[in-house]
Design an enzyme around this catalytic site. Structure first.
Site, short mmCIF file in Angstrom:
data_model
loop_
_atom_site.label_atom_id
_atom_site.label_comp_id
_atom_site.label_asym_id
_atom_site.label_seq_id
_atom_site.Cartn_x
_atom_site.Cartn_y
_atom_site.Cartn_z
CG HIS A 1 53.88 -12.32 -84.55
ND1 HIS A 1 54.21 -13.48 -83.90
CD2 HIS A 1 54.48 -11.32 -83.87
CE1 HIS A 1 54.97 -13.19 -82.86
NE2 HIS A 1 55.16 -11.88 -82.83
CB THR B 1 53.98 -17.17 -70.71
OG1 THR B 1 54.31 -16.61 -69.43
CG2 THR B 1 52.54 -16.85 -71.07
NE ARG C 1 53.01 -11.93 -62.68
CZ ARG C 1 53.77 -11.69 -63.73
NH1 ARG C 1 54.80 -12.44 -63.98
NH2 ARG C 1 53.50 -10.70 -64.56
#
Length: 195
Positions: free
Chosen positions: A117, A166, A181
């Site tokens: 991107h 992630t 988390r």
């Protein structure tokens, strides 16, 4: 008459579904997929490039699962007794390896690639970056969890419903949230193994 049909469904319905799922698994074998004994494929499943799919014995792929293998060099493997829930999508350009006894709840999304991107060129013209995803044994992904490229989820980990993973998840860890988390550890897992 309704009670007779209801009784038949209650007694024999699950056997009929299992038989139909195993017949569909055979259909995908004929199309090139490597599917182990007693594995099941539900109705309405889409498998792109089935010849790049390896499924161990006793895997259940529920109805409506989309296995999108986007490159002839990609590899996707599912370990023994793994379960893919309704509406799950696996979008793989390089590699996804899922261990044994893994539960992937309905609506999960797992991908090993994302669009480049950089500014100055349209996103659709930049191609993808691929990073393999590895999911260990005895893992549970809650409903609608998302696993992004390059992630390793360790043995025995749990990912909460709706979480977006992630970064790597250590063995025995419990993660939740957006981004995911650490919120705990499975009982019986020594702390030094779960970090």
């Amino acid at each position: 008459m309704t009670s007779i049909i209801s009784g038949i469904e209650q007694r024999w319905g699950s056997l009929g579904h299992t038989a139909a799922d195993r017949i569909r698994a055979q259909w995908w074998r004929l199309r090139g997929a490597s599917i182990g004994a007693k594995s099941r494929v539900g109705h309405g499943c889409v498998i792109e490039r089935p010849w790049r799919l390896q499924v161990a014995p006793q895997v259940q792929i529920e109805h409506g699962v989309h296995i999108k293998i986007v490159d002839d060099g990609a590899r996707l493997s599912l370990g023994t007794r793994t379960f893919l829930g309704f509406g799950t999508e696996l979008d793989i350009a390089q590699e996804l390896r899922v261990g044994a006894h893994v539960l992937i709840a309905p609506g999960c999304f797992i991908t090993d690639h994302s669009h480049r991107h950089a500014w100055g060129e349209t996103i659709d013209q930049q191609g993808n970056e691929c990073r393999a995803v590895h999911i260990g044994n005895d893992v549970w992904l809650g409903a609608r969890a998302i696993v992004l490229p390059g992630i390793t989820i360790g043995d025995g980990a749990i990912v909460g419903a709706g979480a977006v993973v992630t970064r790597d998840v250590a063995a025995g860890s419990i993660v939740a949230g957006v981004p995911a988390r650490l919120i705990g550890h499975r009982r019986g897992m020594p702390l030094e193994q779960s970090h």
